[in-house]
Design a protein around this motif. Structure first.
Motif: not given
Ligand SMILES: [Zn+2]
Ligand SMILES: [Zn+2]
Length: 142
Positions: A86-88, A105-107, A92-96, A39-41
Protein backbone atom coordinates in the motif's frame (compact mmCIF):
# COMPACT_ATOMS: atom_id res chain seq x y z
CA UNK A 1 2.36 11.39 22.96
CA UNK A 2 3.32 14.92 21.89
CA UNK A 3 0.88 17.70 21.20
CA UNK A 4 1.47 17.59 17.43
CA UNK A 5 0.90 13.85 17.27
CA UNK A 6 -2.27 14.26 19.28
CA UNK A 7 -3.53 16.89 16.82
CA UNK A 8 -2.80 14.64 13.86
CA UNK A 9 -4.62 11.76 15.53
CA UNK A 10 -7.70 13.94 15.97
CA UNK A 11 -7.55 14.94 12.31
CA UNK A 12 -7.38 11.28 11.32
CA UNK A 13 -10.31 10.51 13.59
CA UNK A 14 -12.34 13.19 11.77
CA UNK A 15 -11.20 11.82 8.44
CA UNK A 16 -12.16 8.25 9.33
CA UNK A 17 -15.60 9.38 10.46
CA UNK A 18 -16.01 11.43 7.28
CA UNK A 19 -15.46 8.19 5.34
CA UNK A 20 -17.96 6.35 7.50
CA UNK A 21 -15.31 4.40 9.41
CA UNK A 22 -15.31 4.09 13.16
CA UNK A 23 -12.24 5.78 14.58
CA UNK A 24 -10.98 2.86 16.65
CA UNK A 25 -7.57 3.17 18.33
CA UNK A 26 -6.28 0.43 16.03
CA UNK A 27 -7.39 2.20 12.85
CA UNK A 28 -5.94 5.47 14.14
CA UNK A 29 -2.66 3.69 14.79
CA UNK A 30 -2.63 2.31 11.24
CA UNK A 31 -3.49 5.76 9.82
CA UNK A 32 -0.69 7.30 11.87
CA UNK A 33 1.78 4.81 10.41
CA UNK A 34 0.90 5.03 6.76
CA UNK A 35 -0.82 8.31 5.92
CA UNK A 36 0.60 11.80 5.64
CA UNK A 37 4.07 10.93 4.35
CA UNK A 38 5.31 8.89 1.39
CA UNK A 39 5.59 5.27 2.45
CA UNK A 40 5.19 1.82 0.96
CA UNK A 41 3.94 -0.70 3.46
CA UNK A 42 2.83 -4.30 3.52
CA UNK A 43 0.10 -5.37 5.95
CA UNK A 44 2.63 -7.59 7.73
CA UNK A 45 5.09 -4.70 7.97
CA UNK A 46 2.48 -2.45 9.59
CA UNK A 47 1.50 -5.24 11.98
CA UNK A 48 5.15 -5.73 12.96
CA UNK A 49 5.51 -1.99 13.64
CA UNK A 50 2.38 -1.86 15.80
CA UNK A 51 2.39 -5.26 17.48
CA UNK A 52 4.16 -4.15 20.64
CA UNK A 53 1.81 -1.23 21.23
CA UNK A 54 -1.34 -3.11 20.12
CA UNK A 55 -0.88 -6.79 21.02
CA UNK A 56 -4.47 -7.64 20.05
CA UNK A 57 -4.10 -6.20 16.55
CA UNK A 58 -4.52 -8.86 13.87
CA UNK A 59 -3.15 -9.05 10.35
CA UNK A 60 -6.72 -9.17 9.11
CA UNK A 61 -7.62 -5.89 10.80
CA UNK A 62 -4.52 -4.20 9.39
CA UNK A 63 -5.25 -5.55 5.91
CA UNK A 64 -8.91 -4.51 5.98
CA UNK A 65 -8.05 -1.05 7.27
CA UNK A 66 -5.47 -0.54 4.52
CA UNK A 67 -7.94 -1.78 1.92
CA UNK A 68 -10.60 0.61 3.12
CA UNK A 69 -8.13 3.49 3.01
CA UNK A 70 -7.30 2.40 -0.55
CA UNK A 71 -10.99 2.21 -1.48
CA UNK A 72 -11.30 5.86 -0.41
CA UNK A 73 -8.28 6.88 -2.48
CA UNK A 74 -6.02 7.53 0.51
CA UNK A 75 -3.66 4.74 -0.49
CA UNK A 76 -2.83 2.95 -3.71
CA UNK A 77 -2.65 -0.82 -3.71
CA UNK A 78 0.05 -2.42 -5.85
CA UNK A 79 1.80 -5.71 -6.31
CA UNK A 80 5.57 -5.88 -6.43
CA UNK A 81 7.98 -8.67 -5.68
CA UNK A 82 5.13 -11.11 -5.11
CA UNK A 83 3.68 -9.02 -2.29
CA UNK A 84 0.81 -6.60 -1.90
CA UNK A 85 1.91 -3.09 -0.96
CA UNK A 86 0.00 0.00 0.00
CA UNK A 87 1.47 3.28 -1.19
CA UNK A 88 0.60 6.61 0.41
CA UNK A 89 1.69 8.45 -2.73
CA UNK A 90 -1.45 8.13 -4.80
CA UNK A 91 -0.55 9.85 -8.07
CA UNK A 92 0.53 7.47 -10.86
CA UNK A 93 4.19 6.43 -10.75
CA UNK A 94 6.43 3.43 -11.34
CA UNK A 95 8.32 1.48 -8.71
CA UNK A 96 11.70 -0.16 -8.43
CA UNK A 97 12.13 -3.11 -6.11
CA UNK A 98 15.45 -4.55 -4.97
CA UNK A 99 15.57 -8.32 -5.31
CA UNK A 100 18.07 -8.55 -2.43
CA UNK A 101 16.72 -6.34 0.38
CA UNK A 102 13.18 -5.95 -1.08
CA UNK A 103 13.24 -2.20 -0.61
CA UNK A 104 10.74 -0.45 -2.85
CA UNK A 105 11.32 2.99 -4.28
CA UNK A 106 9.28 5.44 -6.29
CA UNK A 107 10.26 6.10 -9.87
CA UNK A 108 8.91 9.52 -10.69
CA UNK A 109 9.29 10.11 -14.39
CA UNK A 110 7.39 12.00 -17.02
CA UNK A 111 4.54 9.85 -18.32
CA UNK A 112 5.30 8.24 -21.65
CA UNK A 113 2.95 8.24 -24.56
CA UNK A 114 0.57 5.32 -24.78
CA UNK A 115 1.98 2.39 -26.83
CA UNK A 116 0.47 1.90 -30.31
CA UNK A 117 -1.15 -1.37 -29.18
CA UNK A 118 -3.35 0.65 -26.82
CA UNK A 119 -4.72 3.01 -29.44
CA UNK A 120 -8.40 3.47 -28.76
CA UNK A 121 -8.14 2.63 -25.08
CA UNK A 122 -9.04 5.07 -22.36
CA UNK A 123 -6.18 4.46 -19.95
CA UNK A 124 -7.04 4.89 -16.27
CA UNK A 125 -3.74 3.99 -14.72
CA UNK A 126 -0.41 2.51 -15.57
CA UNK A 127 2.31 1.28 -13.30
CA UNK A 128 5.52 -0.58 -13.93
CA UNK A 129 7.75 -2.38 -11.49
CA UNK A 130 11.46 -2.32 -12.21
CA UNK A 131 13.42 -5.13 -10.57
CA UNK A 132 17.09 -5.06 -9.77
CA UNK A 133 19.72 -4.77 -7.09
CA UNK A 134 19.86 -1.45 -5.25
CA UNK A 135 23.13 0.52 -4.88
CA UNK A 136 23.68 -0.39 -1.22
CA UNK A 137 23.17 -4.11 -1.91
CA UNK A 138 25.56 -3.83 -4.86
CA UNK A 139 28.16 -2.23 -2.61
CA UNK A 140 27.63 -5.12 -0.19
CA UNK A 141 28.40 -7.52 -3.02
CA UNK A 142 24.84 -8.40 -4.00
ZN1 LIG B 1 5.18 4.56 -4.69
ZN1 LIG C 1 18.83 -3.73 -1.85
Amino acid sequence: MGRMMQGAMEDWADMLRAYGMKATPQRLAVAGRVLGRPRHVTPQGVLDELRREYPALSLNTVYQTLQRFAAHGLLRELEAGGRVWFDSRTEPHDHAICSVCHRIEDVLAAPESVPPALQGWRIESESRVWRGVCPSCRRAGG
